[in-house]
Scaffold this active site. Structure first.
Site, mmCIF file in Angstrom:
data_model
loop_
_atom_site.group_PDB
_atom_site.id
_atom_site.type_symbol
_atom_site.label_atom_id
_atom_site.label_comp_id
_atom_site.label_asym_id
_atom_site.label_seq_id
_atom_site.Cartn_x
_atom_site.Cartn_y
_atom_site.Cartn_z
ATOM 1 N N ASP A 32 0.918 -1.055 0.088
ATOM 2 C CA ASP A 32 -0.007 0.011 0.016
ATOM 3 C C ASP A 32 1.060 1.261 -0.216
ATOM 4 O O ASP A 32 1.822 1.392 0.646
ATOM 5 C CB ASP A 32 -0.816 -0.075 1.221
ATOM 6 N N ASN A 88 -12.980 -3.269 3.007
ATOM 7 C CA ASN A 88 -13.967 -2.194 3.136
ATOM 8 C C ASN A 88 -14.821 -2.348 1.776
ATOM 9 O O ASN A 88 -14.320 -2.512 0.601
ATOM 10 C CB ASN A 88 -13.441 -0.631 3.085
ATOM 11 N N GLN A 95 -14.386 2.746 2.037
ATOM 12 C CA GLN A 95 -13.862 2.164 0.679
ATOM 13 C C GLN A 95 -13.562 3.291 -0.287
ATOM 14 O O GLN A 95 -14.512 4.090 -0.542
ATOM 15 C CB GLN A 95 -14.863 1.358 -0.325
ATOM 16 N N HIS A 101 -10.550 -5.117 -2.896
ATOM 17 C CA HIS A 101 -9.193 -5.476 -2.162
ATOM 18 C C HIS A 101 -9.229 -5.846 -0.789
ATOM 19 O O HIS A 101 -10.209 -5.224 -0.038
ATOM 20 C CB HIS A 101 -8.164 -4.213 -2.302
ATOM 21 N N HIS A 103 -7.174 -5.857 2.851
ATOM 22 C CA HIS A 103 -6.041 -5.149 3.291
ATOM 23 C C HIS A 103 -5.376 -6.069 4.262
ATOM 24 O O HIS A 103 -6.068 -7.075 5.005
ATOM 25 C CB HIS A 103 -6.458 -4.054 4.126
HETATM 26 P P1 5GP Z 1 -9.859 1.511 0.838
HETATM 27 O O1 5GP Z 1 -9.739 2.797 1.585
HETATM 28 O O2 5GP Z 1 -10.312 1.374 -0.450
HETATM 29 O O3 5GP Z 1 -10.096 0.250 1.542
HETATM 30 O O4 5GP Z 1 -8.243 1.381 0.374
HETATM 31 C C1 5GP Z 1 -7.536 1.862 -0.617
HETATM 32 C C2 5GP Z 1 -6.042 1.877 -0.246
HETATM 33 O O5 5GP Z 1 -5.469 1.769 -1.326
HETATM 34 C C3 5GP Z 1 -5.564 2.804 0.562
HETATM 35 O O6 5GP Z 1 -5.005 2.134 1.846
HETATM 36 C C4 5GP Z 1 -4.464 3.653 -0.172
HETATM 37 O O7 5GP Z 1 -3.670 3.989 0.542
HETATM 38 C C5 5GP Z 1 -4.221 2.646 -1.272
HETATM 39 N N1 5GP Z 1 -3.873 3.093 -2.628
HETATM 40 C C6 5GP Z 1 -4.526 3.956 -3.363
HETATM 41 N N2 5GP Z 1 -4.124 4.306 -4.591
HETATM 42 C C7 5GP Z 1 -3.004 3.302 -4.461
HETATM 43 C C8 5GP Z 1 -2.123 2.932 -5.664
HETATM 44 O O8 5GP Z 1 -2.204 3.695 -6.754
HETATM 45 N N3 5GP Z 1 -1.202 2.234 -5.233
HETATM 46 C C9 5GP Z 1 -1.008 1.550 -4.114
HETATM 47 N N4 5GP Z 1 -0.198 0.622 -3.972
HETATM 48 N N5 5GP Z 1 -1.958 1.925 -3.107
HETATM 49 C C10 5GP Z 1 -2.878 2.507 -3.316
#
Ligand code: 5GP
Ligand code: ZN
Length: 135
Positions: A32, A88, A95, A101, A103
């Site tokens: 991440d 999420n 999300q 995805h 985590h």
């Molecule tokens: P969510 O909040 O949707 O469950 O998690 C999205 C996650 O994706 C966040 O922890 C954020 O830091 C990560 N993230 C967003 N864009 C990118 C990206 O372009 N590359 C990587 N490796 N992580 C990302």
């Protein structure tokens, strides 16, 4: 199917480079970019699904075995003390990227993170009301 406008489709399928820690025919696990802790990893299916509701059953069935493998790698190489799995669905649940995805968040004694909820105290009637809606 990939979705042209989806950044995680592009990452999962190798069109955008990522710090990949695991890959097989159906999944890519990447570091991440905004990690909660050292080694915070995301498991991405290569096929686009917005969230858990859209995820095909056969992909869902493979996510936890992949998570187990990657969690073992993180524990072995980084020496974490614990591991949170977080997933999420929907903005209300936090999300931010609309491609399923999972985590994997390694936990370390004193890491200062908190991935817990505040327990509430519903009455027996309230719990029964929820139960009757579900059974
Ligand atoms: P969510 O909040 O949707 O469950 O998690 C999205 C996650 O994706 C966040 O922890 C954020 O830091 C990560 N993230 C967003 N864009 C990118 C990206 O372009 N590359 C990587 N490796 N992580 C990302
Ligand atoms: Zn996608």
């Amino acid at each position: 199917m990939k979705k042209d406008t989806c950044i995680f489709c592009k990452i999962a399928n190798g069109e955008i480079p990522s710090r990949t820690v695991y890959e097989d025919a159906d999944f890519r696990a990447i570091l991440d970019l905004g990690p909660a802790t050292k080694g915070h990893t995301l498991i991405l299916p290569k096929e686009h699904a917005e969230d858990l509701y859209e995820l095909p059953e056969e992909v869902a069935a493979r996510v936890l075995p992949v998570a187990k493998k990657v969690a073992g790698l993180l524990k072995e190489r980084l020496g974490c003390d614990g591991m949170n799995l977080v997933q999420n669905n929907g903005e209300t649940a936090g999300q931010t990227v609309k491609h399923f995805h999972l985590h994997l968040i390694p936990r370390y004694v004193g890491d200062g993170q908190s991935i817990l909820w505040k327990p509430t105290e519903p009455s027996a009637e309230e719990l029964d009301g929820v139960w009757s809606a579900l059974k």
